[in-house]
Design an enzyme around this catalytic site. Structure first.
Site, PDB file in Angstrom:
ATOM      1  N   ASN A  91       0.788  -1.077   0.191  1.00  0.00           N
ATOM      2  CA  ASN A  91       0.920  -0.190   0.287  1.00  0.00           C
ATOM      3  C   ASN A  91       0.765   1.651   0.118  1.00  0.00           C
ATOM      4  O   ASN A  91       0.440   2.282  -0.906  1.00  0.00           O
ATOM      5  CB  ASN A  91      -1.087  -0.128   1.382  1.00  0.00           C
ATOM      6  N   SER A 155      -3.190   2.662  -8.784  1.00  0.00           N
ATOM      7  CA  SER A 155      -4.530   3.812  -8.971  1.00  0.00           C
ATOM      8  C   SER A 155      -4.949   4.125 -10.083  1.00  0.00           C
ATOM      9  O   SER A 155      -4.264   3.818 -11.195  1.00  0.00           O
ATOM     10  CB  SER A 155      -3.094   5.159  -8.599  1.00  0.00           C
ATOM     11  N   TYR A 168       4.336   9.378 -10.366  1.00  0.00           N
ATOM     12  CA  TYR A 168       4.030   8.736 -10.035  1.00  0.00           C
ATOM     13  C   TYR A 168       2.933   7.494 -10.982  1.00  0.00           C
ATOM     14  O   TYR A 168       2.290   6.319 -10.882  1.00  0.00           O
ATOM     15  CB  TYR A 168       2.211   9.643  -9.378  1.00  0.00           C
ATOM     16  N   ALA A 170       3.509   6.647 -13.963  1.00  0.00           N
ATOM     17  CA  ALA A 170       4.167   4.971 -14.516  1.00  0.00           C
ATOM     18  C   ALA A 170       5.258   4.311 -13.496  1.00  0.00           C
ATOM     19  O   ALA A 170       4.592   3.143 -13.914  1.00  0.00           O
ATOM     20  CB  ALA A 170       5.777   5.516 -15.322  1.00  0.00           C
ATOM     21  N   LYS A 172       2.696   3.599 -11.098  1.00  0.00           N
ATOM     22  CA  LYS A 172       1.376   3.238 -10.522  1.00  0.00           C
ATOM     23  C   LYS A 172       1.293   1.451 -12.116  1.00  0.00           C
ATOM     24  O   LYS A 172      -0.215   1.128 -11.511  1.00  0.00           O
ATOM     25  CB  LYS A 172       0.544   3.707 -10.349  1.00  0.00           C
TER      26      LYS A 172
END
Length: 268
Positions: A91, A155, A168, A170, A172
């Site tokens: 997470n 996400s 971010y 890329a 995720k």
């Protein structure tokens, strides 16, 4: 009625805040022993105390998931406390937003290291506890004792793109790809590997920026603008994502693997 995670041990990264905190507390209420893994010890200890006050079991394992040896230590701490590990929830994440022509190498690498390399490090560190334990069961009994679980948190930004978050998104998107690969690699060992992609959720990453230089948060009014396009008409809460993670970590999902479940209130 038996609880969904009775007897299970779960390692949850980023367990001290937001979605990780909600997941840790929910898992504990469903009978799991919790390893609250976080780089920040203070909030992790608060989550541990809350779980224990409610009658659950928890330990804190401080570690920086950017580094292999730190991830190995997290699992060693889990095994020392509870004897085994059954569930990994990847997470932990962060943002450092800039449009691409202003994105520095340092900001790019920092987010990639936490949001992509971190889950890779944790899954690799999980091998002796999930894959190898299951392999030994197969060799001895011809079957695994029960399905073990990995849930990665991606996400919806990775699915639809988001200006200012090239690092971010890329990272995720890479998590989705790793999930599919790991599902194929470890499926024969009875390890389910799935992914949850949250939409706009009320965490410190989506609250209004406290200052111009704050590494977290969005521009004032962003939440209200997004709320207008959500089919369900409200911003997501960490508990909304925790519920989906629980499903994918429980026996209810034993024949589901390699999947990405969008939990976004109708944003996409």
């Amino acid at each position: 009625m038996e609880k969904l995670l009775s007897g299970r041990v779960a390692v949850i990264t980023g367990g001290g805040r937001g979605i990780g905190e909600a997941t840790a507390k929910l898992f504990a209420s469903e009978g799991a022993a919790i390893v609250v893994a976080d780089i920040d010890e203070e909030p992790a200890l608060a989550v541990k105390a809350s779980i224990e006050t409610a009658g659950g079991k928890a330990v804190v394992a401080r570690g920086d998931i950017r580094f292999k040896e730190e991830c190995d230590k997290i699992f060693a701490a889990a095994a020392a406390a509870f004897g085994h590990v059954d569930i990994l929830v990847n997470n932990a994440g962060t943002t450092r937003d800039k449009v691409i022509h202003q994105m520095t190498d340092e900001l790019w690498q920092f987010v990639i290291d936490i949001c992509l390399k971190g889950p890779f490090n944790m899954m690799r560190a999980a091998a002796p506890y999930l894959r190898d334990t299951a392999k030994a069961e197969l060799e001895k009994d011809g079957k695994v004792a029960y399905q073990r679980k990995i849930v990665n948190v991606s996400s919806t930004a990775a699915l639809r793109g988001n200006p200012g978050q090239v690092n971010y998104t890329a990272a995720k998107a890479g998590v989705v790809g790793m999930t599919k690969t790991m599902a194929r690699e470890w499926g024969r060992f009875g390890v389910n590997v799935n992914c949850v992609t949250p939409g706009f959720v009320d965490t410190r990453l989506t609250k209004p920026k406290e200052s111009k230089d704050s590494p977290y948060g969005l521009a004032p009014g962003a939440a209200e603008n997004i709320k207008k396009v959500l089919a369900l008409g409200r911003i997501g809460q960490p508990s909304d994502i925790a519920n989906a993670i629980l499903f994918l970590s429980s026996p209810l999902s034993d024949w589901i693997t390699g999947q990405t479940i969008v939990v976004d209130g109708g944003l996409t």
